[in-house]
Design an enzyme around this catalytic site. Structure first.
Site, mmCIF file in Angstrom:
data_model
loop_
_atom_site.group_PDB
_atom_site.id
_atom_site.type_symbol
_atom_site.label_atom_id
_atom_site.label_comp_id
_atom_site.label_asym_id
_atom_site.label_seq_id
_atom_site.Cartn_x
_atom_site.Cartn_y
_atom_site.Cartn_z
ATOM 1 N N ARG A 36 11.662 -29.856 19.046
ATOM 2 C CA ARG A 36 10.391 -29.989 18.298
ATOM 3 C C ARG A 36 10.500 -29.344 16.926
ATOM 4 N NH1 ARG A 36 6.710 -31.724 22.125
ATOM 5 N NH2 ARG A 36 7.537 -31.396 24.213
ATOM 6 N N CYS A 85 0.388 -28.219 27.849
ATOM 7 C CA CYS A 85 1.280 -27.071 27.664
ATOM 8 C C CYS A 85 0.413 -25.846 27.393
ATOM 9 C CB CYS A 85 2.237 -27.338 26.502
ATOM 10 S SG CYS A 85 3.376 -25.971 26.197
ATOM 11 N N CYS A 136 -1.289 -28.719 23.509
ATOM 12 C CA CYS A 136 -0.767 -27.370 23.754
ATOM 13 C C CYS A 136 -1.848 -26.353 23.427
ATOM 14 C CB CYS A 136 0.438 -27.098 22.869
ATOM 15 S SG CYS A 136 1.669 -28.384 22.929
ATOM 16 N N CYS A 171 -4.061 -9.369 19.645
ATOM 17 C CA CYS A 171 -2.967 -9.266 20.618
ATOM 18 C C CYS A 171 -2.273 -7.908 20.512
ATOM 19 C CB CYS A 171 -1.974 -10.394 20.367
ATOM 20 S SG CYS A 171 -0.651 -10.416 21.577
ATOM 21 N N CYS A 190 3.606 -12.461 13.340
ATOM 22 C CA CYS A 190 2.397 -13.089 13.890
ATOM 23 C C CYS A 190 1.090 -12.563 13.302
ATOM 24 C CB CYS A 190 2.381 -12.916 15.403
ATOM 25 S SG CYS A 190 1.017 -13.842 16.150
ATOM 26 N N CYS A 194 9.281 -24.737 27.779
ATOM 27 C CA CYS A 194 9.317 -24.981 26.340
ATOM 28 C C CYS A 194 9.720 -23.653 25.716
ATOM 29 C CB CYS A 194 7.938 -25.432 25.842
ATOM 30 S SG CYS A 194 7.870 -25.571 24.037
ATOM 31 N N CYS A 228 4.678 -8.518 17.349
ATOM 32 C CA CYS A 228 5.553 -9.542 16.755
ATOM 33 C C CYS A 228 5.352 -9.556 15.233
ATOM 34 C CB CYS A 228 5.245 -10.905 17.355
ATOM 35 S SG CYS A 228 5.192 -10.882 19.159
HETATM 36 N N1 SAM Z 1 1.062 -14.931 22.793
HETATM 37 C C1 SAM Z 1 1.935 -15.872 23.314
HETATM 38 C C2 SAM Z 1 3.383 -15.535 23.166
HETATM 39 O O1 SAM Z 1 3.769 -14.991 22.153
HETATM 40 O O2 SAM Z 1 4.138 -15.853 24.063
HETATM 41 C C3 SAM Z 1 1.678 -17.264 22.796
HETATM 42 C C4 SAM Z 1 1.318 -17.547 21.364
HETATM 43 S S1 SAM Z 1 2.578 -17.279 20.134
HETATM 44 C C5 SAM Z 1 1.617 -17.434 18.698
HETATM 45 C C6 SAM Z 1 3.634 -18.705 20.233
HETATM 46 C C7 SAM Z 1 4.836 -18.763 19.325
HETATM 47 O O3 SAM Z 1 4.434 -19.158 18.014
HETATM 48 C C8 SAM Z 1 5.612 -17.484 19.079
HETATM 49 O O4 SAM Z 1 6.496 -17.186 20.109
HETATM 50 C C9 SAM Z 1 6.361 -17.801 17.805
HETATM 51 O O5 SAM Z 1 7.630 -18.333 18.089
HETATM 52 C C10 SAM Z 1 5.475 -18.848 17.120
HETATM 53 N N2 SAM Z 1 4.900 -18.290 15.883
HETATM 54 C C11 SAM Z 1 3.878 -17.412 15.790
HETATM 55 N N3 SAM Z 1 3.613 -17.083 14.511
HETATM 56 C C12 SAM Z 1 4.501 -17.759 13.761
HETATM 57 C C13 SAM Z 1 4.751 -17.825 12.355
HETATM 58 N N4 SAM Z 1 4.047 -17.090 11.484
HETATM 59 N N5 SAM Z 1 5.725 -18.635 11.911
HETATM 60 C C14 SAM Z 1 6.454 -19.366 12.802
HETATM 61 N N6 SAM Z 1 6.267 -19.331 14.139
HETATM 62 C C15 SAM Z 1 5.322 -18.539 14.626
HETATM 63 FE FE1 SF4 Z 2 0.758 -11.848 20.500
HETATM 64 FE FE2 SF4 Z 2 1.385 -13.297 18.374
HETATM 65 FE FE3 SF4 Z 2 3.285 -11.985 19.668
HETATM 66 FE FE4 SF4 Z 2 2.099 -14.128 20.834
HETATM 67 S S1 SF4 Z 2 3.363 -14.121 19.023
HETATM 68 S S2 SF4 Z 2 2.567 -12.158 21.778
HETATM 69 S S3 SF4 Z 2 0.012 -13.901 19.989
HETATM 70 S S4 SF4 Z 2 1.553 -11.048 18.582
#
Ligand code: SAM
Ligand code: SF4
Ligand code: DTB
Length: 327
Positions: free
Chosen positions: A273, A141, A109, A65, A72, A201, A69
């Site tokens: 949730r 979802c 989801c 990606c 992530c 959500c 973030c």
């Molecule tokens: N890429 C898309 C986005 O960010 O909108 C969807 C997938 S993203 C992995 C979905 C959510 O998972 C993120 O917004 C974050 O809140 C949560 N998330 C991701 N990694 C995480 C982590 N290591 N610990 C807790 N929550 C996490």
């Molecule tokens: Fe990409 Fe992870 Fe951020 Fe979702 S949370 S936009 S998968 S980097």
């Protein structure tokens, strides 16, 4: 010192969209027993049967990606990046949805590690997955980043129940966590989802170095959305090796209880949730979260890329708590 609960109980199901941060902070910082008492009253009234929805997750497109973030493991900017895993096709995804339904899930989801949805074959496959999941009688979802009005309309037409797009943290702390997409862009995405008639959500993560005021700030933005998001995931950071947040200590479980209870009070009818981070919680802390007003968990051995409590352990947990399973 605990404060005596007011007698008789005040009417609790008040839906407001004008919360200010200091009021929310005051709730978050109440003596725990008082916060729980308030949250319990709201929860009992909103969900008298203590129904807990089971939602299963599947990562359809994993890693690679472009967004940065900091939490992530799927970001190209982090050394944890998981690109290389094949994108799943429609049939295997529907097979996983069938298995989730047989295990007792009500909601399925699906996640894509995208900055935004692109048109073309992968989007057509996403639509087919949504139709297929709905055809099984499950809520569907999707979480796949930003989208356009026409993509939102096509997802609605395919029967999508909800779109997950988290604000993650307060507007003030956000810049410490993500620099490649703005808070405002996230709010605009949520508006597009709403306009298309799809449920929202939207929630966040605690344990990312934020202050209590930041937590109140996230809840302030969520609770002042009108209408409230139908679903509010509260995640505790899963500190994954190779991400900038890998060294952060686990959150105190009682902080998660406070966050859930406050979300319940602010957004009485939302599904709150209890999301990522349950593996770091004991059984009793999870039950406290259910008591505080959490009425859904992610169910299944994996979240998107990290692990989640085993199905059997969750069945025992829900039975021990005495809640009813089902959406
Ligand atoms: N890429 C898309 C986005 O960010 O909108 C969807 C997938 S993203 C992995 C979905 C959510 O998972 C993120 O917004 C974050 O809140 C949560 N998330 C991701 N990694 C995480 C982590 N290591 N610990 C807790 N929550 C996490
Ligand atoms: Fe990409 Fe992870 Fe951020 Fe979702 S949370 S936009 S998968 S980097
Ligand atoms: C949400 O708020 N939490 C879920 C769901 N929405 C998509 C995802 C949690 C992901 C945890 C890290 C991982 O497994 O990659």
């Amino acid at each position: 010192m605990p404060v005596e609960p007011a007698e008789p109980a005040e009417p609790s199901l008040i839906t407001r969209h004008d919360w200010c941060r200091s009021e929310i902070l005051a709730l978050l910082e109440l003596p725990l027993v008082d916060l729980l008492w308030q949250a319990q009253q709201v929860h009992r009234e909103a969900n008298p049967g203590y129904h807990v929805q089971l939602a299963s997750l599947l990562s359809v497109k994993t890693g690679g990606c472009e967004e940065d973030c900091a939490y992530c493991p799927q970001s190209l900017h982090n050394s944890s990046d998981l690109s290389g895993r094949p994108e799943l096709e429609v049939e295997p995804v529907l097979a996983r949805a069938r298995t989730a339904k047989q295990a007792g899930a009500d909601r399925f989801c699906m996640g894509w590690a995208w900055r935004e949805i692109r048109d073309g074959a992968p989007f057509e496959a996403m639509l087919a997955m949504v139709r297929g999941v709905r055809g099984l009688g499950l809520e569907a979802c999707v979480t796949a980043g930003m989208l356009s009005d026409s993509q939102a309309a096509r997802l609605a037409e395919a029967g999508l129940s909800a779109y997950n797009h988290n604000l993650d943290t307060s507007p003030e702390h956000y810049g410490q966590i993500i620099t490649t997409r703005t808070y405002q862009e996230r709010l605009e995405t949520l508006q597009r989802v709403r306009t298309a008639g799809i449920s929202i959500c939207c929630g966040g993560i605690i344990g990312m170095g934020e202050t209590q005021t930041d937590r109140a700030g996230l809840l302030e933005v969520l609770a002042n959305l009108d209408p409230h998001p139908e679903s509010v995931p509260i995640n505790a950071l899963v500190a994954v090796e190779g991400t900038p947040l890998e060294e952060l200590p686990p959150v105190d479980p009682l902080e998660l209880v406070r966050m859930v209870a406050t979300a319940r009070i602010l957004m009485p009818s939302a599904r709150v949730r209890l999301s990522a981070g349950r593996e770091q919680l004991g059984r009793e802390a999870q039950i406290l979260c259910l008591l505080a007003g959490a009425d859904s968990i992610f169910y299944g051995d994996t979240l998107l890329t990290t692990s989640n409590p085993a199905v059997e352990a969750d069945r025992q947990l829900l039975a021990a708590a005495g809640v009813r399973v089902g959406g």
